[in-house]
Design an enzyme around this catalytic site. Structure first.
Site, PDB file in Angstrom:
ATOM      1  N   LYS A 238       0.873  -1.183   0.000  1.00 22.91           N
ATOM      2  CA  LYS A 238       0.000   0.000   0.000  1.00 22.91           C
ATOM      3  C   LYS A 238       0.900   1.219   0.000  1.00 22.91           C
ATOM      4  O   LYS A 238       1.990   1.184   0.561  1.00 22.91           O
ATOM      5  CB  LYS A 238      -0.876   0.015   1.261  1.00 22.91           C
ATOM      6  CG  LYS A 238      -2.123   0.839   1.098  1.00 22.91           C
ATOM      7  CD  LYS A 238      -3.207   0.022   0.424  1.00 22.91           C
ATOM      8  CE  LYS A 238      -4.438   0.821   0.121  1.00 22.91           C
ATOM      9  NZ  LYS A 238      -5.548  -0.084  -0.266  1.00 22.91           N
TER      10      LYS A 238
ATOM     11  N   ASP B 247      -6.965   4.045  -4.610  1.00 26.70           N
ATOM     12  CA  ASP B 247      -7.614   3.933  -3.293  1.00 26.70           C
ATOM     13  C   ASP B 247      -8.224   5.321  -3.053  1.00 26.70           C
ATOM     14  O   ASP B 247      -8.470   6.050  -4.026  1.00 26.70           O
ATOM     15  CB  ASP B 247      -6.597   3.544  -2.204  1.00 26.70           C
ATOM     16  CG  ASP B 247      -7.262   3.095  -0.900  1.00 26.70           C
ATOM     17  OD1 ASP B 247      -7.717   1.946  -0.830  1.00 26.70           O
ATOM     18  OD2 ASP B 247      -7.355   3.902   0.045  1.00 26.70           O
TER      19      ASP B 247
HETATM   20  P1  NDP Z   1     -12.886   7.514  -2.942  1.00 26.37           P
HETATM   21  O1  NDP Z   1     -11.830   8.531  -2.779  1.00 26.37           O
HETATM   22  O2  NDP Z   1     -13.436   7.250  -4.291  1.00 26.37           O
HETATM   23  O3  NDP Z   1     -14.118   7.845  -1.979  1.00 26.37           O
HETATM   24  C1  NDP Z   1     -13.929   7.978  -0.613  1.00 26.37           C
HETATM   25  C2  NDP Z   1     -15.267   8.329   0.022  1.00 26.37           C
HETATM   26  O4  NDP Z   1     -15.133   8.233   1.441  1.00 26.37           O
HETATM   27  C3  NDP Z   1     -15.705   9.755  -0.247  1.00 26.37           C
HETATM   28  O5  NDP Z   1     -17.096   9.823  -0.230  1.00 26.37           O
HETATM   29  C4  NDP Z   1     -15.115  10.515   0.925  1.00 26.37           C
HETATM   30  O6  NDP Z   1     -15.776  11.743   1.218  1.00 26.37           O
HETATM   31  C5  NDP Z   1     -15.352   9.516   2.028  1.00 26.37           C
HETATM   32  N1  NDP Z   1     -14.381   9.723   3.102  1.00 26.37           N
HETATM   33  C6  NDP Z   1     -13.029   9.682   3.013  1.00 26.37           C
HETATM   34  N2  NDP Z   1     -12.470   9.949   4.196  1.00 26.37           N
HETATM   35  C7  NDP Z   1     -13.498  10.153   5.045  1.00 26.37           C
HETATM   36  C8  NDP Z   1     -13.579  10.467   6.416  1.00 26.37           C
HETATM   37  N3  NDP Z   1     -12.477  10.619   7.165  1.00 26.37           N
HETATM   38  N4  NDP Z   1     -14.825  10.588   6.974  1.00 26.37           N
HETATM   39  C9  NDP Z   1     -15.940  10.431   6.215  1.00 26.37           C
HETATM   40  N5  NDP Z   1     -15.918  10.143   4.908  1.00 26.37           N
HETATM   41  C10 NDP Z   1     -14.733  10.004   4.346  1.00 26.37           C
HETATM   42  O7  NDP Z   1     -12.278   6.176  -2.297  1.00 26.37           O
HETATM   43  P2  NDP Z   1     -12.736   4.665  -2.534  1.00 26.37           P
HETATM   44  O8  NDP Z   1     -14.193   4.593  -2.741  1.00 26.37           O
HETATM   45  O9  NDP Z   1     -11.825   4.075  -3.527  1.00 26.37           O
HETATM   46  O10 NDP Z   1     -12.341   4.013  -1.133  1.00 26.37           O
HETATM   47  C11 NDP Z   1     -13.273   3.922  -0.049  1.00 26.37           C
HETATM   48  C12 NDP Z   1     -12.821   2.843   0.902  1.00 26.37           C
HETATM   49  O11 NDP Z   1     -12.753   1.587   0.214  1.00 26.37           O
HETATM   50  C13 NDP Z   1     -11.437   3.022   1.529  1.00 26.37           C
HETATM   51  O12 NDP Z   1     -11.440   2.450   2.818  1.00 26.37           O
HETATM   52  C14 NDP Z   1     -10.549   2.182   0.617  1.00 26.37           C
HETATM   53  O13 NDP Z   1      -9.354   1.789   1.275  1.00 26.37           O
HETATM   54  C15 NDP Z   1     -11.465   1.010   0.360  1.00 26.37           C
HETATM   55  N6  NDP Z   1     -11.183   0.193  -0.821  1.00 26.37           N
HETATM   56  C16 NDP Z   1     -11.064   0.742  -2.058  1.00 26.37           C
HETATM   57  C17 NDP Z   1     -10.839  -0.054  -3.149  1.00 26.37           C
HETATM   58  C18 NDP Z   1     -10.796   0.477  -4.532  1.00 26.37           C
HETATM   59  O14 NDP Z   1     -10.683  -0.324  -5.456  1.00 26.37           O
HETATM   60  N7  NDP Z   1     -10.893   1.771  -4.755  1.00 26.37           N
HETATM   61  C19 NDP Z   1     -10.666  -1.512  -3.003  1.00 26.37           C
HETATM   62  C20 NDP Z   1     -10.918  -2.001  -1.664  1.00 26.37           C
HETATM   63  C21 NDP Z   1     -11.138  -1.165  -0.628  1.00 26.37           C
HETATM   64  P3  NDP Z   1     -15.054  13.140   0.848  1.00 26.37           P
HETATM   65  O15 NDP Z   1     -15.016  13.190  -0.640  1.00 26.37           O
HETATM   66  O16 NDP Z   1     -15.891  14.184   1.484  1.00 26.37           O
HETATM   67  O17 NDP Z   1     -13.661  13.058   1.453  1.00 26.37           O
HETATM   68  O1  2IT Z   2      -7.760  -1.823  -0.720  1.00 23.49           O
HETATM   69  C1  2IT Z   2      -7.687  -2.332  -1.862  1.00 23.49           C
HETATM   70  O2  2IT Z   2      -7.841  -3.537  -2.045  1.00 23.49           O
HETATM   71  C2  2IT Z   2      -7.456  -1.440  -3.001  1.00 23.49           C
HETATM   72  N1  2IT Z   2      -7.358  -0.232  -2.821  1.00 23.49           N
HETATM   73  C3  2IT Z   2      -7.300  -2.000  -4.381  1.00 23.49           C
HETATM   74  C4  2IT Z   2      -5.924  -2.522  -4.581  1.00 23.49           C
HETATM   75  C5  2IT Z   2      -5.582  -2.951  -5.986  1.00 23.49           C
HETATM   76  O3  2IT Z   2      -4.395  -3.247  -6.184  1.00 23.49           O
HETATM   77  O4  2IT Z   2      -6.438  -3.003  -6.854  1.00 23.49           O
END
Ligand code: NDP
Ligand code: 2IT
Length: 451
Positions: A130, A170
């Site tokens: 990461k 992420d």
């Molecule tokens: P994005 O940046 O696309 O979206 C993040 C969302 O979470 C936004 O709505 C943001 O709001 C909100 N957010 C972030 N920080 C906070 C906070 N401190 N309090 C409240 N809301 C918050 O990220 P992702 O959708 O990609 O990721 C979301 C989660 O999923 C994370 O935990 C990530 O690690 C996990 N994840 C992501 C993967 C991926 O493929 N993208 C894979 C597996 C897990 P705002 O815009 O207002 O900050």
């Molecule tokens: O938390 C996660 O699994 C991710 N942000 C996606 C990682 C990846 O390599 O696609």
């Protein structure tokens, strides 16, 4: 080989805390895994040898670098960049990049640690990592984001590679940022397309990678419901976040006949008592992904909707909760509110959104809880499929990738269910299954390699 048959949980955690002061998220992630893995090792003492647990907890290396970039007014800014290379027993280091002001070593070590078990669960040859930066994309212009991405990846490039370490997105890193980074990599070096995943399908990305994490979490939920002879149709779902994971989870929930009654961002939550509609979701996607504006701005188009500033969705009665925003967004009071509101299942789209004390509330109240390392593994799994397609120099269609994603999520559910060993629990202990299955595979590989 040194065989020690007992590992004392308390003294293991004490040593870990002494060695890693000021890293609460990392300690929390390890604690959650060891809660299940240490009792299992006592029954399977073969895995107590060769300090396997200590070796899995300690990342292979942490790369830390300076990122210098200039804003639109010519001011020079300095951020910190990191890559935590967790464990490569199963394959090249693999995991996302996060750009958010809260990013530090503790957060990235927790995320890399979770990724170790998650990637093992996918069944694919993927190690774990990461990275990211404390850069805050909010309020930055398009050109500032571009310059930051270029500066960041220029510094990281020597440490990554298709067989070495493969980053993806992420929080704060979506298709726009991946495109800028990939473009810069091509500009300065000859790189294999499989060095970065989450690319646009136009230049070597995989179909369904964009949707994979959210879709995968909903497929996992479907299997949880199937196991209880229940159906997703008509289920009222609380979704938090309005980013990549949240909005594609919402899209799949709607497609399967469930109701999405909340979405959120860091400013508050949107309440949709009658259920989100497809046109509303489309408009929210444009607002968030294309215009990069806060969720509350949707009220300009839909003035009848309610946005509750400074609040989270968890006090709204529903059937299912899918926390898809960030770590520790559900604490003990939220967990009690969810149980009181008749929520029966909690599926983590985000990484570690539920605190350990909140998990205990779910156990007590008989709420089924699916940890992120199992439920959100669809994203990295399709990243793995992107690497396979890049290696072949070929692509699979949307339906082909979606089929593979569904099979992977079904397998993960089956493995977690089988190893959950839930006789003494009120509900299936998916966390136990995920931790044990994830651990066993990496441990077997490390034992085979020798020290
Ligand atoms: P994005 O940046 O696309 O979206 C993040 C969302 O979470 C936004 O709505 C943001 O709001 C909100 N957010 C972030 N920080 C906070 C906070 N401190 N309090 C409240 N809301 C918050 O990220 P992702 O959708 O990609 O990721 C979301 C989660 O999923 C994370 O935990 C990530 O690690 C996990 N994840 C992501 C993967 C991926 O493929 N993208 C894979 C597996 C897990 P705002 O815009 O207002 O900050
Ligand atoms: O938390 C996660 O699994 C991710 N942000 C996606 C990682 C990846 O390599 O696609």
């Amino acid at each position: 080989m040194k065989l020690s048959t007992t590992i004392d949980f308390a003294s293991f955690m004490q040593r870990l805390e002494q060695k890693n002061p000021g890293q609460p998220e990392y300690i929390q992630a390890v604690y959650e895994v060891l809660t299940d893995v240490i009792p299992w090792i006592q029954e399977n003492p073969h895995y107590a040898q060769d300090s396997l647990l200590e070796r899995i907890c300690e990342p292979d290396r942490i790369i830390k670098f300076k990122v210098t970039w200039d804003d639109d007014h010519g001011n020079v800014h300095i951020n910190r960049g990191y890559r935590v290379q967790g464990n490569n027993a199963l394959g090249p280091y693999k995991g996302g990049l996060r750009f958010h002001p809260t990013v530090n070593e503790s957060i990235l070590k927790f995320l890399a640690f979770e990724q170790t078990f998650k990637n093992s669960l996918t069944g694919m040859p993927l190690g774990s990592g990461k990275g990211g930066s404390d850069f805050d994309p909010k309020g930055k212009s398009e050109t500032e984001i571009k310059r930051f991405c270029q500066a960041f990846i220029t510094s990281l490039l020597p440490f990554i590679g298709k067989d070495k370490d493969v980053p993806a997105g992420d929080i704060g890193v979506g298709s726009r940022e991946i495109s800028y980074m990939f473009g810069q990599m091509k500009r300065i070096a000859t790189i294999a397309p499989g060095t970065l995943t989450g690319k646009s399908v136009v230049f070597g990305g995989s179909n369904v990678r964009l949707e994979a994490t959210g879709y995968g979490a909903v497929y996992f939920l479907q299997h949880m419901l199937d196991a209880q002879k229940d159906s997703i149709v008509g289920k009222k779902c609380l979704v938090s976040g309005s980013g990549n994971v949240a909005l594609y989870a919402a899209e799949k929930l709607l497609a399967l006949g469930a109701k999405v009654i909340t979405l959120s961002d860091s400013k508050g939550y949107l309440h949709l008592p009658n259920g989100l509609t497809s046109p509303q979701l489309k408009d929210i996607m444009t607002l968030r992904f294309t215009k990069h504006q806060p969720l509350a701005h949707i009220l300009k188009q839909y003035p009848d909707l309610q946005f509750h500033s400074g609040k989270t969705p968890w006090h709204t009665p529903a059937d299912v909760a899918l926390p898809c925003a960030t770590e520790n967004e559900i604490d003990v009071d939220d967990a009690r509110a969810l149980a009181a509101g008749k929520v029966k299942m909690v599926v983590e789209g985000a990484n570690m959104p539920v605190s350990p004390t909140a998990i205990n509330v779910f156990k007590e109240k008989g709420v089924a809880y699916a940890p992120g390392k199992a439920a959100n593994a669809g994203g990295v799994a399709v990243s793995g499929l992107e690497m396979s397609q890049n290696a072949m120099g070929y692509f699979w269609t949307h339906d082909e990738v979606d089929q593979k994603l569904q099979i992977i999520m079904q397998n993960i559910h089956e493995q977690c269910y089988r190893f959950a060993n839930s006789e003494s629990d009120k509900v299936v202990n998916y966390a136990r299954g995920a931790n044990i299955v994830g651990f066993k595979k990496i441990a077997d590989a490390m034992l085979a390699f020798g020290v």
